[in-house]
Design a protein around this motif. Structure first.
Motif, PDB file in Angstrom:
ATOM      1  N   ASP A  12       0.824  -1.202   0.000  1.00 60.50           N
ATOM      2  CA  ASP A  12       0.000   0.000   0.000  1.00 60.50           C
ATOM      3  C   ASP A  12       0.864   1.261   0.000  1.00 60.50           C
ATOM      4  N   LYS A  13       1.942   1.239   0.790  1.00 58.75           N
ATOM      5  CA  LYS A  13       2.864   2.374   0.806  1.00 58.75           C
ATOM      6  C   LYS A  13       3.566   2.507  -0.546  1.00 58.75           C
ATOM      7  N   PHE A  14       3.869   1.376  -1.157  1.00 59.54           N
ATOM      8  CA  PHE A  14       4.472   1.398  -2.496  1.00 59.54           C
ATOM      9  C   PHE A  14       3.548   2.086  -3.479  1.00 59.54           C
ATOM     10  N   LEU A  15       2.270   1.700  -3.486  1.00 58.36           N
ATOM     11  CA  LEU A  15       1.320   2.299  -4.420  1.00 58.36           C
ATOM     12  C   LEU A  15       1.154   3.800  -4.157  1.00 58.36           C
ATOM     13  N   ALA A  16       1.115   4.186  -2.870  1.00 57.67           N
ATOM     14  CA  ALA A  16       0.951   5.602  -2.530  1.00 57.67           C
ATOM     15  C   ALA A  16       2.177   6.407  -2.960  1.00 57.67           C
ATOM     16  N   SER A  17       3.367   5.897  -2.676  1.00 59.62           N
ATOM     17  CA  SER A  17       4.576   6.641  -3.045  1.00 59.62           C
ATOM     18  C   SER A  17       4.787   6.646  -4.551  1.00 59.62           C
ATOM     19  N   GLN A  18       4.402   5.577  -5.230  1.00 58.17           N
ATOM     20  CA  GLN A  18       4.503   5.534  -6.685  1.00 58.17           C
ATOM     21  C   GLN A  18       3.558   6.559  -7.306  1.00 58.17           C
ATOM     22  N   ALA A  19       2.339   6.633  -6.790  1.00 58.62           N
ATOM     23  CA  ALA A  19       1.370   7.606  -7.315  1.00 58.62           C
ATOM     24  C   ALA A  19       1.862   9.028  -7.085  1.00 58.62           C
ATOM     25  N   ALA A  20       2.436   9.282  -5.902  1.00 57.55           N
ATOM     26  CA  ALA A  20       2.961  10.616  -5.613  1.00 57.55           C
ATOM     27  C   ALA A  20       4.136  10.951  -6.533  1.00 57.55           C
ATOM     28  N   ARG A  21       5.009   9.982  -6.765  1.00 65.74           N
ATOM     29  CA  ARG A  21       6.164  10.204  -7.642  1.00 65.74           C
ATOM     30  C   ARG A  21       5.713  10.461  -9.075  1.00 65.74           C
ATOM     31  N   LEU A  22       4.768   9.668  -9.565  1.00 68.74           N
ATOM     32  CA  LEU A  22       4.275   9.849 -10.930  1.00 68.74           C
ATOM     33  C   LEU A  22       3.552  11.183 -11.093  1.00 68.74           C
ATOM     34  N   ALA A  24       4.181  13.940  -9.333  1.00 67.57           N
ATOM     35  CA  ALA A  24       5.219  14.975  -9.316  1.00 67.57           C
ATOM     36  C   ALA A  24       5.948  15.038 -10.653  1.00 67.57           C
ATOM     37  N   GLU A  25       6.256  13.870 -11.221  1.00 66.74           N
ATOM     38  CA  GLU A  25       6.914  13.844 -12.532  1.00 66.74           C
ATOM     39  C   GLU A  25       6.018  14.450 -13.602  1.00 66.74           C
ATOM     40  N   GLY A  26       4.726  14.165 -13.529  1.00 67.17           N
ATOM     41  CA  GLY A  26       3.781  14.724 -14.490  1.00 67.17           C
ATOM     42  C   GLY A  26       3.687  16.236 -14.380  1.00 67.17           C
ATOM     43  N   GLN A  27       3.696  16.752 -13.149  1.00 65.84           N
ATOM     44  CA  GLN A  27       3.632  18.193 -12.946  1.00 65.84           C
ATOM     45  C   GLN A  27       4.907  18.859 -13.462  1.00 65.84           C
ATOM     46  N   GLN A  28       6.058  18.239 -13.214  1.00 64.19           N
ATOM     47  CA  GLN A  28       7.320  18.794 -13.704  1.00 64.19           C
ATOM     48  C   GLN A  28       7.349  18.792 -15.232  1.00 64.19           C
ATOM     49  N   ALA A  29       6.866  17.721 -15.832  1.00 62.45           N
ATOM     50  CA  ALA A  29       6.836  17.632 -17.291  1.00 62.45           C
ATOM     51  C   ALA A  29       5.883  18.666 -17.874  1.00 62.45           C
ATOM     52  N   ALA A  30       4.725  18.858 -17.233  1.00 57.72           N
ATOM     53  CA  ALA A  30       3.767  19.853 -17.716  1.00 57.72           C
ATOM     54  C   ALA A  30       4.342  21.262 -17.600  1.00 57.72           C
ATOM     55  N   ALA A  31       5.026  21.551 -16.503  1.00 57.37           N
ATOM     56  CA  ALA A  31       5.647  22.867 -16.337  1.00 57.37           C
ATOM     57  C   ALA A  31       6.723  23.094 -17.389  1.00 57.37           C
ATOM     58  N   ALA A  32       7.509  22.061 -17.678  1.00 60.97           N
ATOM     59  CA  ALA A  32       8.557  22.179 -18.690  1.00 60.97           C
ATOM     60  C   ALA A  32       7.944  22.389 -20.069  1.00 60.97           C
ATOM     61  N   PRO A  72       8.987  11.724 -19.460  1.00 56.03           N
ATOM     62  CA  PRO A  72       8.160  10.519 -19.598  1.00 56.03           C
ATOM     63  C   PRO A  72       6.793  10.856 -20.159  1.00 56.03           C
ATOM     64  N   LYS A  73       6.307   9.993 -20.986  1.00 53.50           N
ATOM     65  CA  LYS A  73       4.985  10.160 -21.587  1.00 53.50           C
ATOM     66  C   LYS A  73       3.926   9.618 -20.638  1.00 53.50           C
ATOM     67  N   LYS A  74       2.681   9.926 -20.923  1.00 56.91           N
ATOM     68  CA  LYS A  74       1.578   9.413 -20.118  1.00 56.91           C
ATOM     69  C   LYS A  74       1.498   7.906 -20.268  1.00 56.91           C
ATOM     70  N   ALA A  75       1.001   7.249 -19.238  1.00 58.74           N
ATOM     71  CA  ALA A  75       0.853   5.798 -19.288  1.00 58.74           C
ATOM     72  C   ALA A  75      -0.100   5.428 -20.414  1.00 58.74           C
ATOM     73  N   GLY A  76       0.269   4.434 -21.182  1.00 55.60           N
ATOM     74  CA  GLY A  76      -0.575   3.985 -22.272  1.00 55.60           C
ATOM     75  C   GLY A  76      -0.335   4.724 -23.569  1.00 55.60           C
ATOM     76  N   GLU A  77       0.520   5.725 -23.550  1.00 57.29           N
ATOM     77  CA  GLU A  77       0.797   6.495 -24.751  1.00 57.29           C
ATOM     78  C   GLU A  77       1.989   5.880 -25.475  1.00 57.29           C
ATOM     79  N   VAL A  78       1.809   5.571 -26.729  1.00 56.91           N
ATOM     80  CA  VAL A  78       2.866   4.949 -27.520  1.00 56.91           C
ATOM     81  C   VAL A  78       3.134   5.823 -28.732  1.00 56.91           C
ATOM     82  N   LYS A  79       4.383   6.114 -28.975  1.00 58.85           N
ATOM     83  CA  LYS A  79       4.747   6.896 -30.146  1.00 58.85           C
ATOM     84  C   LYS A  79       5.662   6.042 -31.007  1.00 58.85           C
ATOM     85  N   ILE A  80       5.259   5.826 -32.244  1.00 62.34           N
ATOM     86  CA  ILE A  80       6.048   5.018 -33.160  1.00 62.34           C
ATOM     87  C   ILE A  80       6.489   5.913 -34.306  1.00 62.34           C
TER      88      ILE A  80
END
Length: 102
Positions: A12-22, A24-32, A72-80
């Protein structure tokens, strides 16, 4: 991604920390991406008469552009990236691919 993250504690802690990390990464990517858009507009704009663009700002834009491309791209997003020409009968070949059903 090619990074290994350690999450001490229960699953449960893994899922919570993973969600928080993802998140934060998404917010940093959006700001960039947002900063990249405004800097791109500046780069495309013509300099005023008898002046040049700041070399340091152009260098910073190139670094930002590289960071946005590597974000990093959004989950499920594939670019070929593929050219349109075909030389054989198979279009895509996958190795070690799994499927996840929710």
């Amino acid at each position: 991604s090619s990074c290994l993250f350690r999450h001490p504690g229960s699953y449960d802690k893994f899922l919570a920390s993973q969600a928080a990390r993802l998140e934060a990464e998404g917010q940093q990517a959006a700001a960039a991406r947002n900063k990249w858009r405004s800097e791109l507009a500046w780069v495309r704009k013509q300099p005023k008469a008898r002046s040049t663009k700041s070399k340091s700002r152009l260098d910073a834009f190139e670094q930002l552009e590289a960071r946005v491309a590597a974000a990093p791209k959004k989950a499920g997003e594939v670019k070929i990236d593929a050219e349109m020409g075909r030389l054989g009968s198979s279009i895509l070949t996958f190795d070690d691919v799994g499927i996840e059903i929710d």
